[in-house]
Design a protein around this motif. Structure first.
Motif, short mmCIF file in Angstrom:
data_model
loop_
_atom_site.label_atom_id
_atom_site.label_comp_id
_atom_site.label_asym_id
_atom_site.label_seq_id
_atom_site.Cartn_x
_atom_site.Cartn_y
_atom_site.Cartn_z
N THR A 198 -23.84 -4.34 -12.64
CA THR A 198 -24.38 -5.66 -12.93
C THR A 198 -24.29 -6.06 -14.39
O THR A 198 -23.90 -7.20 -14.72
N LEU A 199 -24.63 -5.16 -15.31
CA LEU A 199 -24.84 -5.55 -16.70
C LEU A 199 -23.64 -5.39 -17.64
O LEU A 199 -23.40 -6.28 -18.47
N PRO A 200 -22.89 -4.29 -17.60
CA PRO A 200 -21.83 -4.11 -18.60
C PRO A 200 -20.78 -5.21 -18.67
O PRO A 200 -20.22 -5.43 -19.76
N SER A 234 -31.79 -13.26 -19.00
CA SER A 234 -33.20 -12.88 -19.14
C SER A 234 -33.77 -12.38 -17.82
O SER A 234 -34.51 -11.38 -17.79
N GLY A 235 -33.45 -13.08 -16.74
CA GLY A 235 -33.95 -12.66 -15.44
C GLY A 235 -33.44 -11.31 -15.02
O GLY A 235 -34.19 -10.45 -14.54
N VAL A 236 -32.14 -11.09 -15.19
CA VAL A 236 -31.53 -9.81 -14.81
C VAL A 236 -32.10 -8.67 -15.65
O VAL A 236 -32.43 -7.60 -15.14
N LEU A 237 -32.22 -8.91 -16.95
CA LEU A 237 -32.76 -7.87 -17.83
C LEU A 237 -34.23 -7.58 -17.51
O LEU A 237 -34.67 -6.42 -17.56
N GLY A 238 -34.98 -8.61 -17.18
CA GLY A 238 -36.38 -8.40 -16.81
C GLY A 238 -36.50 -7.50 -15.59
O GLY A 238 -37.31 -6.56 -15.55
N ILE A 239 -35.68 -7.77 -14.57
CA ILE A 239 -35.68 -6.93 -13.37
C ILE A 239 -35.27 -5.50 -13.71
O ILE A 239 -35.85 -4.52 -13.21
N ALA A 240 -34.26 -5.38 -14.58
CA ALA A 240 -33.79 -4.04 -14.96
C ALA A 240 -34.88 -3.26 -15.69
O ALA A 240 -35.07 -2.06 -15.45
N MET A 241 -35.63 -3.93 -16.55
CA MET A 241 -36.70 -3.24 -17.28
C MET A 241 -37.83 -2.83 -16.35
O MET A 241 -38.42 -1.76 -16.51
#
Length: 359
Positions: free
Chosen positions: A290-292, A60-67
């Protein structure tokens, strides 16, 4: 990409990038397809069935930063175009567009979809304008292999869809079959490749990577070209507030939708005012690293479950170390960082599957 190659982009970069994009989108998007083909839920709904609490919080934290970063990119580009058309200072244009995106985030889904369709048509019109008015004298693609720069191109294309791919269940939820999902993937990948080729052509004609500056200095299309840019970024900016709020609430369920949207939009507006869009390739490289890696074990576990195997949680060690290693390699300037991260995740996932068979 054309600037990195100082000319035409290798066809291999587009082919490899398109293949990797499709794999990431299809593998994760299958989770949203209705049973028995998938889980039939958004990533926020599906994640508790796959990830332990610590993994969900990190995600959630990583995706929030990405968004936040994607909001800053889209609104930064659109705000600069809006400022060019209106004569306003650049930061003011970005802040006004940020406010408009945030306001539309609260309208009904039906109206939001209509706005998204209209602004997507504007994006396609922008591409048509660029192709018609800025045609290069030579082909924008080449059969030359391109060396390690081609690997960096493939990583950039993977980074372009990495956030969307990870959250693909948000948008594939309720699809009836994997064939429907395949059409959705095709309708994202094919235009992305076409736009990439068009962008390479613009660079060959102008030698610039700044779309706003190019359109502003092109006689006859300066005003409406930049209006197209302003409209074109609206739909992707809307997805960041929608999906970003969902991502944050996946780790912090007590967070309200309004608070989630504000957490994405406010710092994103600051990035937009600072023209974060000028850092596109470095940003894509970080996202690709980071994400894949998380998609590999999640897609593998989903494949196991569809075949009747017992459900098991996806351990953090199958994807987080891979992402950290790939991110460190990206910071060191290594072109193979994203591919290395995926390879590490694949090996870790294979070890997990092997251990499960022995238990």
């Amino acid at each position: 990409m054309a600037d990195r190659h100082h000319g035409a982009v290798p066809v291999l970069a587009f082919v490899g990038g398109a293949a990797l994009m499709a794999l990431l989108l299809f593998g994760q998007g299958a989770l949203g397809v209705r049973p028995p083909y998938g889980e039939g839920g958004t990533l926020t709904e599906v994640a508790p069935r796959y990830l332990p609490p610590a993994g969900r919080a990190v995600l959630s934290g990583v995706l929030g930063i990405a968004m936040i970063g994607w909001f800053g990119f889209n609104v930064g580009l659109g705000g600069a175009s809006f400022a060019t058309v209106t004569g306003l200072p650049g930061p003011v244009g970005a802040l006004l567009l940020s406010g408009a995106v945030l306001a539309v985030s609260y309208v009904s889904p039906r109206l939001g979809n209509r706005i998204a369709v209209g602004t997507t048509l504007a994006a396609l019109a922008l591409v048509a304008v660029c192709v018609a008015r800025l045609r290069p004298a030579t082909a924008p693609v080449t059969l030359h292999a391109g060396g390690w720069s081609t690997a960096a191109d493939v990583a950039a294309m993977a980074g372009y869809v990495s956030v969307f791919a990870l959250r693909a269940p948000d948008f594939s939820r309720g699809l009836a079959s994997r064939r429907d999902l395949g059409w959705c993937v095709l309708l994202l990948v094919a235009p992305a490749v076409a736009v990439g080729i068009a962008g390479a052509g613009v660079w060959l004609r102008t030698g610039s990577t700044d779309v706003v500056a190019v359109l502003g200095g092109t006689s006859g299309i300066a005003a409406y070209g930049n209006l197209f840019v302003t409209a074109a970024v609206f739909a992707p900016a809307l997805t960041t507030t929608y999906s970003g709020a969902l991502a944050l609430r996946g780790g912090w369920p007590a967070l309200s939708p309004t608070a989630g949207m504000l957490i994405v939009a406010v710092p994103g507006a600051v990035l937009a005012a600072a023209r974060f869009d000028r850092l596109l390739l470095p940003w894509l490289s970080v996202l690709a690293a980071t994400l894949p890696p998380l998609i590999v074990p999640m897609a593998t576990e989903a494949w196991r479950r569809r075949r009747g195997r017992p459900a098991r949680p996806v351990p953090v060690w199958t994807w987080l170390p891979a992402g950290l290693v790939a991110t460190a390699m990206t910071a060191a300037g290594l072109a193979v960082a994203a591919v290395t991260g995926l390879a590490i995740a694949a090996v870790a996932t294979a070890v997990q599957v092997w251990r499960g068979r022995r238990i």
